[in-house]
Design an enzyme around this catalytic site. Structure first.
Site, PDB file in Angstrom:
ATOM      1  CB  THR A   9      -0.885   0.027   1.266  1.00 27.22           C
ATOM      2  OG1 THR A   9      -1.563  -1.227   1.358  1.00 27.22           O
ATOM      3  CG2 THR A   9      -1.888   1.154   1.209  1.00 27.22           C
TER       4      THR A   9
ATOM      5  CE  LYS B 295      -4.779  -2.608   2.311  1.00 29.76           C
ATOM      6  NZ  LYS B 295      -3.373  -2.954   2.301  1.00 29.76           N
TER       7      LYS B 295
ATOM      8  CE  LYS C 275       1.751   3.348   5.210  1.00 29.37           C
ATOM      9  NZ  LYS C 275       2.320   2.166   4.575  1.00 29.37           N
TER      10      LYS C 275
END
Lengths: 291, 291, 291, 291
Positions: free
Chosen positions: C93, C169, C238
């Site tokens: 990701t 995602k 994050k």
């Protein structure tokens, strides 16, 4: 003093003029050559590149954003250390992270580095009425104090490490944006109760909120008048984002700043990115079903 | 003028004293008898109940909250119309919904009703320096103008319908609470970057934010000094909730007010409900891991 | 198929093992050499550097973050185009911005590039039960379908441009974090009313919310059990930040994500950065004055 | 069992029918007489007023909101204690504050009181598939268990005090609204990256979020199809407000609920108050500049 000014947007030109007026020897550099020319007619000398600008005793930089600072300072000016004593006064608002990087790079290059972001729009700069937030080594600050005195009406010493001035400036801009949002919500609330926002504005700005922040932005928001542009909305979003990043890096959640960020994005999605940043107030009005 | 004052907390006593000083004939009533006594020594007369208070030419009420206004005004004073011309000046901050109900009840009872909430803490009231936000029928306002002049230094006419003064007052208090939260977040941000909040406070309150709201609350929050209590935190939550309710009733989302509400609840859950409402600033500090 | 795996954390090792099991010829590379060794005992071959890995017919990368992708892919693997037909399957990701940059760089280098981030923790990867979100050129996807079939139980085709898989995602992870926060707030609410959070958890996860997201995280949050770590809280922050950046770049305000970001920062400021990301639930409990 | 049903909206009619089907003797009452008539054709008997309804052994009430409960239960049914053993099963969702008041009033009136709000829309009620959240005295619950079994497919015992069932129901509805908002933001994010929301919906509802909440609302939101109305948006706002009030009363800040409240108000201000409550998703789309 032999001083260079790098970055000749509206703010940078104002600084250069103030320095010329105060009798300093001024060299100027800008990526595009236009802005340097009128300053040359007023007595400035053109530096051929950023490295030559760093041959002065002091350099004042007023570059637009992190990207410009990286390109001009890191990739060009300091790629070869200047080799003599020079103080770099960074007047623009940049990220705290980049400011920390610059602290190291200047140390390695043997260049004194102080951050001196300013409070005030270009008209304030032109009038020499800026407030300057300074952080850095005390001796370096003393050396350039005559320059700071030429540029602004008052210097506020905020800390020993340059990035602390960045944090302080971002905090001040966050306060301004918060004041705008509070006004915007309060005005939406009273308008939905069939009151004229100007009345609330008059009450507030003559009593509890009789301060420049509210006296400047209250009328703009009550009038829904977001042009001419004092500070572009997309730059407002950038500063709020930098404040949030500074909070994230240090461990401080900033819920008001999060709301502001969402609202600036909403404003840009509705076509107001190039208006004055007070146009963020349109979001509260629109969400309340007001035109 | 023959005037009654109902509700003798710190603010109500201040109003009664200002009216006495200005030479008006003042009768007073309070649920608990204590506060009336010192005023009687200063020349006031005690009314035996709210209905008797309404036998004056004008009645100023300064009751704590919606519940007290319902009990004293709806259930007692106006349960039987006074039968002569009287103007009711409601000086306390109540919900917009109750204010609308009161508009109807007074109309039915043949009593003139104006809302006149004030900006200022008890010390400001005692000094006769209050700003008064007035809404209601113009003739009624003119009749009681001498009373308003005795109480405050300036009357701001905000609208024709009493509930509009409630909305305006709630908007002003929302602005104050927003200023506190913005200060709290900004201070948490700079403190986490090893700066003293007092420096930022000094910069702000001498430049962009040189206004009473910031000059009063900035130092309290920088000092983390939340006693003595000027305005209790639980009352601050009440006013923010009333602002949110006024927004909901009229169709105005108020995201900053929602954040404030969450933070006031957080503050109360951490035992600060009886401190000054500026103690809401402890939430931003605590969330940033600061003591 | 001759395939390379770059990035041998827990997830990357799982992928490599699944590929070996399916009979593919696997070469592996990792910055630190340790993780490659056990895979070599299982039949993998070590590539001496990222460029050699790109000599395979396909390369699956599972690097930790943007920084690692920049260092390994941009600075090393693709600094010299591989010179033969290879498909790069990026399984990690990363930010939407970097993904867009990679689209260009791969085009220039003549390398097929598809993004294929996965849904599932390492234990799911080891069991070959991952769901794979794929975006990129259709022919390139068909070429590597046997690899995707070896890695996951199902491939979801989401778009033609690799960065669209990143967005998808990030949206899924945002949904997960939102589910946790909703649980955390609901549990704080019922606990403050003297109810056991486990009862609400049981009701929810057996009725309206009988889905893996809630069945996994509901019990962890009700138990306040945030170890062992399935996905580290700092990585959760994050991903939420990347979702917010993707929203900012495209013009979508995400108020829930803003709340999540504030709460993850709060959690880190309180020492929970290395716990499982579900520890973000401690924030809602702490703010409600619950231990 | 001799049971009365008070409140014959879509949900109340469903309950009455389920009780008739299970062979109970059912009397019914509704403020407007229409709805009772079709039930009478199915075997129910009409009670002439709420007090007569309370002559049954058990009373199930499904009234619309706090105001209706106050009017029917406090002002009518219990103004004179029924004088025999009766269990009141309150099936509607009301405020925690009113529920606490009802606990006292029933105690004083000698009436057993349990709260039994249900999870499910009218179609679920008609199918006898409701989940029932019950709180109250254990013996009273046992007495009415046959009724609960007739109404729903499963009874969840959540606590001993009726208001705890209200809290639990409000928490569940808050979870539902949070799921909608998360979907709405995720869909706005992917749509702004040129993806079809249906693809994300399919991925989510077949993997991590394969639960009724998402399988019901995901397609509605992806389709932007907010009619027919399962649960009206203004009622959704009411339930979120009640959750916030329950949080405020107990000391639990609920930041997600605050966002939801703002968004429901925004939706109503844009004319969607009478649509299904999933229309709150239009807010995230609109703020992102999407139609």
């Amino acid at each position: 003093m032999d001083v260079a000014v790098i970055g000749l947007g509206a703010m940078g030109q104002g600084l250069a003029r103030s320095l010329l007026k105060a009798g300093h020897k001024v060299r100027v550099w800008n990526r595009s050559p236009g802005p340097a020319e009128s300053l040359m007619r007023e007595g400035a000398r053109r530096a051929k590149d950023p490295a030559e600008a760093f041959q002065a005793d002091a350099v004042v930089t007023m570059l637009a954003n992190d990207q410009a600072v990286r390109a001009v300072i890191l990739d060009e000016a300091l790629s070869h250390p200047p080799g003599h004593h020079v103080v770099h006064v960074m007047a623009s608002t940049i990220s705290v992270g980049l400011c920390r990087t610059l602290e190291e790079v200047h140390r390695d290059a043997g260049v004194d580095f102080i951050a001196a972001p300013v409070l005030g729009r270009p008209d304030v700069a032109a009038a020499g009425e800026l407030n300057i937030l300074v952080a850095g080594d005390e001796k370096a600050v003393r050396r350039v104090q005559p320059l700071l005195d030429a540029i602004g009406k008052k210097t506020w010493r905020v800390g020993d490490q340059p990035h602390q001035a960045s944090v302080t400036k971002l905090a001040a801009n966050f306060m301004l944006a918060s004041a705008m949002e509070a006004l915007a919500e309060a005005f939406a609330l009273v308008r939905r109760h069939d009151l004229d926002a100007h009345i609330l504005n008059e009450v507030l700005t003559n009593t509890l909120f009789a301060a420049p922040a509210y006296k400047v932005y209250g009328p703009l928001i009550a009038d829904q008048r977001f042009e001419p542009v004092g500070f572009k909305l997309t730059l407002g979003l950038k500063d709020v984002r930098l404040a949030l990043e500074a909070g994230e890096a240090a461990g401080a959640p900033l819920p008001f700043a999060s709301i502001l960020r969402d609202n600036f994005i909403d404003a840009i999605a509705h076509g107001d990115g190039d208006k004055d940043w007070s146009a963020v107030a349109k979001v509260a009005a629109r969400r309340a079903g007001l035109a």
